[in-house]
Design a protein around this motif. Structure first.
Motif, PDB file in Angstrom:
ATOM      1  N   LYS A  72      42.621  40.794  37.090  1.00  0.00           N
ATOM      2  CA  LYS A  72      43.784  40.371  38.222  1.00  0.00           C
ATOM      3  C   LYS A  72      43.726  38.651  38.228  1.00  0.00           C
ATOM      4  N   THR A  73      42.549  38.263  38.537  1.00  0.00           N
ATOM      5  CA  THR A  73      42.608  36.809  38.673  1.00  0.00           C
ATOM      6  C   THR A  73      42.989  35.881  37.577  1.00  0.00           C
ATOM      7  N   ILE A  74      42.377  36.514  36.463  1.00  0.00           N
ATOM      8  CA  ILE A  74      42.661  36.057  35.272  1.00  0.00           C
ATOM      9  C   ILE A  74      44.368  35.846  34.735  1.00  0.00           C
ATOM     10  N   THR A  75      44.704  37.091  34.995  1.00  0.00           N
ATOM     11  CA  THR A  75      46.127  37.108  34.636  1.00  0.00           C
ATOM     12  C   THR A  75      46.947  36.306  35.462  1.00  0.00           C
ATOM     13  N   ARG A  76      46.757  36.118  36.791  1.00  0.00           N
ATOM     14  CA  ARG A  76      47.710  35.031  37.540  1.00  0.00           C
ATOM     15  C   ARG A  76      47.395  33.652  37.380  1.00  0.00           C
ATOM     16  N   PHE A  77      46.151  33.348  36.362  1.00  0.00           N
ATOM     17  CA  PHE A  77      45.921  31.819  36.445  1.00  0.00           C
ATOM     18  C   PHE A  77      46.501  31.405  35.139  1.00  0.00           C
ATOM     19  N   ARG A  78      47.000  30.097  35.409  1.00  0.00           N
ATOM     20  CA  ARG A  78      47.424  29.447  34.171  1.00  0.00           C
ATOM     21  C   ARG A  78      46.852  28.197  33.842  1.00  0.00           C
ATOM     22  N   ILE A  79      46.612  27.778  32.503  1.00  0.00           N
ATOM     23  CA  ILE A  79      46.128  26.733  31.950  1.00  0.00           C
ATOM     24  C   ILE A  79      47.069  26.094  31.224  1.00  0.00           C
ATOM     25  N   ASP A  80      47.465  24.682  31.818  1.00  0.00           N
ATOM     26  CA  ASP A  80      48.595  23.980  31.072  1.00  0.00           C
ATOM     27  C   ASP A  80      49.884  24.999  31.010  1.00  0.00           C
ATOM     28  N   GLY A  81      50.062  25.640  31.974  1.00  0.00           N
ATOM     29  CA  GLY A  81      51.331  26.514  32.237  1.00  0.00           C
ATOM     30  C   GLY A  81      51.351  27.802  31.124  1.00  0.00           C
ATOM     31  N   GLU A  82      50.319  28.153  30.592  1.00  0.00           N
ATOM     32  CA  GLU A  82      50.221  29.159  29.926  1.00  0.00           C
ATOM     33  C   GLU A  82      49.169  30.426  30.298  1.00  0.00           C
ATOM     34  N   ALA A  83      49.768  31.358  30.314  1.00  0.00           N
ATOM     35  CA  ALA A  83      48.883  32.729  30.600  1.00  0.00           C
ATOM     36  C   ALA A  83      47.948  33.097  29.546  1.00  0.00           C
ATOM     37  N   CYS A  84      46.713  33.705  30.031  1.00  0.00           N
ATOM     38  CA  CYS A  84      45.723  34.260  28.970  1.00  0.00           C
ATOM     39  C   CYS A  84      46.419  35.200  28.222  1.00  0.00           C
ATOM     40  N   PRO A  85      46.263  35.250  26.859  1.00  0.00           N
ATOM     41  CA  PRO A  85      46.709  36.403  26.176  1.00  0.00           C
ATOM     42  C   PRO A  85      46.235  37.825  26.196  1.00  0.00           C
ATOM     43  N   ASP A  86      44.932  37.760  26.861  1.00  0.00           N
ATOM     44  CA  ASP A  86      44.132  38.966  26.962  1.00  0.00           C
ATOM     45  C   ASP A  86      43.127  38.812  28.094  1.00  0.00           C
ATOM     46  N   PRO A  87      43.749  38.961  29.176  1.00  0.00           N
ATOM     47  CA  PRO A  87      43.100  38.782  30.585  1.00  0.00           C
ATOM     48  C   PRO A  87      41.881  39.888  30.810  1.00  0.00           C
ATOM     49  N   ALA A  88      42.085  40.882  30.388  1.00  0.00           N
ATOM     50  CA  ALA A  88      41.022  42.285  30.250  1.00  0.00           C
ATOM     51  C   ALA A  88      39.861  41.776  29.421  1.00  0.00           C
ATOM     52  N   GLY A  89      40.123  41.065  28.199  1.00  0.00           N
ATOM     53  CA  GLY A  89      39.149  40.875  27.128  1.00  0.00           C
ATOM     54  C   GLY A  89      38.505  39.536  27.560  1.00  0.00           C
ATOM     55  N   MET A  90      38.945  38.729  28.409  1.00  0.00           N
ATOM     56  CA  MET A  90      38.457  37.532  28.961  1.00  0.00           C
ATOM     57  C   MET A  90      37.488  38.080  30.104  1.00  0.00           C
ATOM     58  N   ALA A  91      38.143  38.598  30.963  1.00  0.00           N
ATOM     59  CA  ALA A  91      37.153  39.062  32.062  1.00  0.00           C
ATOM     60  C   ALA A  91      35.888  39.819  31.632  1.00  0.00           C
ATOM     61  N   LYS A  92      36.154  40.780  30.680  1.00  0.00           N
ATOM     62  CA  LYS A  92      34.696  41.372  29.831  1.00  0.00           C
ATOM     63  C   LYS A  92      33.939  40.474  29.231  1.00  0.00           C
ATOM     64  N   ALA A  93      34.449  39.437  28.395  1.00  0.00           N
ATOM     65  CA  ALA A  93      33.635  38.562  28.122  1.00  0.00           C
ATOM     66  C   ALA A  93      32.865  37.537  29.064  1.00  0.00           C
ATOM     67  N   ALA A  94      33.484  37.102  30.001  1.00  0.00           N
ATOM     68  CA  ALA A  94      32.937  36.603  31.056  1.00  0.00           C
ATOM     69  C   ALA A  94      31.910  37.341  31.774  1.00  0.00           C
ATOM     70  N   LEU A  95      32.284  38.478  32.032  1.00  0.00           N
ATOM     71  CA  LEU A  95      31.182  39.308  32.986  1.00  0.00           C
ATOM     72  C   LEU A  95      30.016  39.629  31.963  1.00  0.00           C
ATOM     73  N   SER A  96      30.190  39.670  30.824  1.00  0.00           N
ATOM     74  CA  SER A  96      29.014  39.833  29.699  1.00  0.00           C
ATOM     75  C   SER A  96      28.155  38.852  29.509  1.00  0.00           C
ATOM     76  N   PHE A  97      28.787  37.512  29.625  1.00  0.00           N
ATOM     77  CA  PHE A  97      28.155  36.263  29.214  1.00  0.00           C
ATOM     78  C   PHE A  97      27.312  36.142  30.609  1.00  0.00           C
ATOM     79  N   ALA A  98      27.824  36.472  31.770  1.00  0.00           N
ATOM     80  CA  ALA A  98      26.946  36.354  33.120  1.00  0.00           C
ATOM     81  C   ALA A  98      25.844  37.494  33.051  1.00  0.00           C
TER      82      ALA A  98
END
Length: 130
Positions: A72-98
């Motif tokens: 949910k947090t990644i979905t609403r976050f923007r970098i240079d005005g662009e949304a993340c193309p795969d918020p669920a994939g990014m969340a999984k990668a970040a949590l796995s990294f941790a």
């Protein structure tokens, strides 16, 4: 000396702290013409969350809830005005990294066994019916 049972039941441990710090360092992207790194810590700050408390929270709640909340947090976050193309994939990668379990095969062996039995009983694994 600190009683480990008290800290575990309170939701804090050295492992939680270490995983939270790793999560905050995870790079979610780059911004600007020079490609400055954007980390989870930066994302939390820009979303109005306290980074350390948010990361600790994600390390203490159930894995699927952590995935959902971070997505949910990644979905609403923007970098240079662009949304993340795969918020669920990014969340999984970040949590796995941790070091956070985000899939059944990463859970404790006893939980994995129970999840496997339930999946088999419900017919969720490799159904041979066609």
């Amino acid at each position: 000396m600190i009683n480990p049972m008290i800290t575990a039941t309170a939701g804090w441990s050295e492992a939680v702290e270490e995983r939270a710090q790793r999560l905050l360092r995870y790079q979610v992207g780059t911004e600007g013409p020079e490609g400055a790194p954007v980390t989870v810590q930066t994302m939390f700050e820009r979303c109005g969350f306290t980074p350390v408390a948010s990361a600790r929270f994600l390390m203490c709640i159930p894995p699927l809830t952590a995935m959902h909340e971070l997505t949910k947090t990644i979905t609403r976050f923007r970098i240079d005005g662009e949304a993340c193309p795969d918020p669920a994939g990014m969340a999984k990668a970040a949590l796995s990294f941790a070091g956070r379990a985000v899939a059944v095969h990463e859970l404790h062996p006893e939980r994995r066994f129970v999840a496997g039995v339930i999946s088999t009983l419900l017919g969720l694994q490799g159904s041979s019916r066609r």
